[in-house]
Motif scaffolding. Structure first.
Motif, short mmCIF file in Angstrom:
data_model
loop_
_atom_site.label_atom_id
_atom_site.label_comp_id
_atom_site.label_asym_id
_atom_site.label_seq_id
_atom_site.Cartn_x
_atom_site.Cartn_y
_atom_site.Cartn_z
N GLU A 36 9.65 27.72 -26.11
CA GLU A 36 9.31 28.04 -27.66
C GLU A 36 9.01 26.71 -28.56
N ASN A 37 9.27 25.55 -27.88
CA ASN A 37 8.99 24.43 -28.50
C ASN A 37 8.18 23.62 -27.88
N GLY A 38 7.41 23.82 -26.92
CA GLY A 38 6.53 23.12 -25.96
C GLY A 38 6.72 23.26 -24.57
N VAL A 39 6.80 22.28 -24.02
CA VAL A 39 6.97 22.64 -22.32
C VAL A 39 8.32 21.63 -21.84
N LYS A 40 8.90 22.24 -21.11
CA LYS A 40 9.99 21.46 -20.32
C LYS A 40 9.54 20.98 -19.05
N MET A 41 9.66 19.76 -18.69
CA MET A 41 9.18 18.96 -17.58
C MET A 41 10.30 18.68 -16.89
N THR A 42 10.28 18.90 -15.54
CA THR A 42 11.53 18.64 -14.72
C THR A 42 10.93 17.84 -13.62
N ASP A 43 11.35 16.62 -13.19
CA ASP A 43 10.90 15.70 -11.95
C ASP A 43 12.25 15.82 -10.95
N ASN A 62 0.92 -1.25 0.11
CA ASN A 62 0.10 -0.14 -0.10
C ASN A 62 0.74 1.46 -0.21
N TRP A 63 0.27 2.27 -0.77
CA TRP A 63 1.15 3.25 -0.72
C TRP A 63 0.20 4.67 -0.88
N VAL A 64 0.43 5.56 -0.04
CA VAL A 64 -0.48 6.59 0.30
C VAL A 64 0.17 8.13 0.06
N THR A 65 0.05 8.77 -1.02
CA THR A 65 0.51 10.09 -0.92
C THR A 65 -0.20 11.23 -0.73
N GLU A 66 0.14 12.42 -0.47
CA GLU A 66 -0.47 13.66 -0.53
C GLU A 66 0.02 14.66 -1.43
N ILE A 67 -0.87 15.10 -2.26
CA ILE A 67 -0.44 16.45 -2.76
C ILE A 67 -0.25 17.53 -1.91
N THR A 68 0.95 18.13 -1.77
CA THR A 68 1.21 19.00 -0.56
C THR A 68 1.12 20.51 -1.14
N LYS A 69 1.51 20.57 -2.45
CA LYS A 69 1.47 22.06 -3.05
C LYS A 69 1.25 22.06 -4.38
N VAL A 70 0.48 22.92 -4.94
CA VAL A 70 0.08 23.06 -6.25
C VAL A 70 0.19 24.51 -6.60
N LYS A 71 0.74 24.92 -7.85
CA LYS A 71 0.89 26.04 -8.34
C LYS A 71 0.35 26.08 -9.88
N ASP A 72 -0.86 26.40 -10.09
CA ASP A 72 -1.31 26.01 -11.45
C ASP A 72 -0.52 26.11 -12.70
N LYS A 73 -0.06 25.25 -13.49
CA LYS A 73 0.48 25.38 -14.46
C LYS A 73 2.05 25.72 -14.37
N SER A 74 2.39 25.42 -13.07
CA SER A 74 3.98 25.82 -12.77
C SER A 74 4.53 24.41 -12.08
N TYR A 75 4.25 24.14 -11.08
CA TYR A 75 4.33 22.81 -10.48
C TYR A 75 3.40 22.26 -9.36
N LYS A 100 9.02 16.60 -6.82
CA LYS A 100 8.38 17.72 -7.31
C LYS A 100 8.37 17.75 -8.97
N HIS A 101 7.36 18.17 -9.28
CA HIS A 101 7.21 18.08 -10.64
C HIS A 101 7.13 19.40 -11.36
N PHE A 102 7.82 19.84 -12.11
CA PHE A 102 8.00 21.44 -12.65
C PHE A 102 7.48 21.35 -14.17
N PHE A 103 6.69 22.48 -14.53
CA PHE A 103 6.34 22.39 -15.96
C PHE A 103 6.75 24.01 -16.03
N GLU A 104 7.65 24.21 -17.44
CA GLU A 104 7.86 25.58 -17.93
C GLU A 104 7.76 25.46 -19.59
N ALA A 105 6.75 26.43 -19.79
CA ALA A 105 6.86 26.63 -21.13
C ALA A 105 7.93 27.11 -21.99
#
Length: 153
Positions: free
Chosen positions: A104-111, A68-81, A97-102
């Protein structure tokens, strides 16, 4: 306690809105997780991600053993992380941490994942022999699946 770090970057051929819509829906996590993990969401409220959201899973990372694994989403910044943290599960510490950055070619996602294992010295041996490689395999699988979903349009 030894804390390990796993980092990955992926460029996605999509808009920030498309990317965020996919990743802010916890139900999509199963689509980008290897079948071999036996990953199954057992409880969540079917809402888009929000701070305080609890998600419960069953996973089988080794030898078919169900955990069993239980996670909590602790922080959200819309369309950012967003950040998820383990509350109960196989790790003694899990902070993702999941980061999303627009771009010129799309989105850079960093985990960025920081994690620690229980059992001290035995946990360090388990990381060296199994866990580190299993996480690498999961992130490589995720990279391919995300590429298929977004970059194969």
């Amino acid at each position: 306690m030894k804390v390990y770090k796993k980092e990955s970057v992926q460029h996605v051929n999509a808009t920030l809105d498309e990317c965020w819509a996919f990743f802010s829906s916890p139900g999509n996590l199963q689509k980008i997780t290897p079948v071999s993990m036996g990953f199954e969401i057992t409880d969540f409220d079917n809402q888009l991600m929000y701070a305080g959201q609890i998600i419960q899973y069953k996973i089988s990372p080794l030898l078919g053993l169900k955990l069993n694994w239980v996670t909590e989403i602790t922080k959200v910044k819309d369309k950012s992380y967003f950040i998820d943290e383990q509350r109960f599960g196989p790790y003694s510490f899990w902070h993702h941490k999941h980061f999303f950055e627009a771009t010129e070619n799309g989105v850079k996602m960093t985990d960025v994942v920081h994690y620690a294992l229980p059992l001290g010295f035995l946990g360090r041996i388990m990381n060296a022999l199994i866990v580190k490689n299993k996480l690498k395999e999961i992130f490589e699988y995720r990279f391919v699946k995300v590429d298929q979903i977004f970059n194969s349009k």
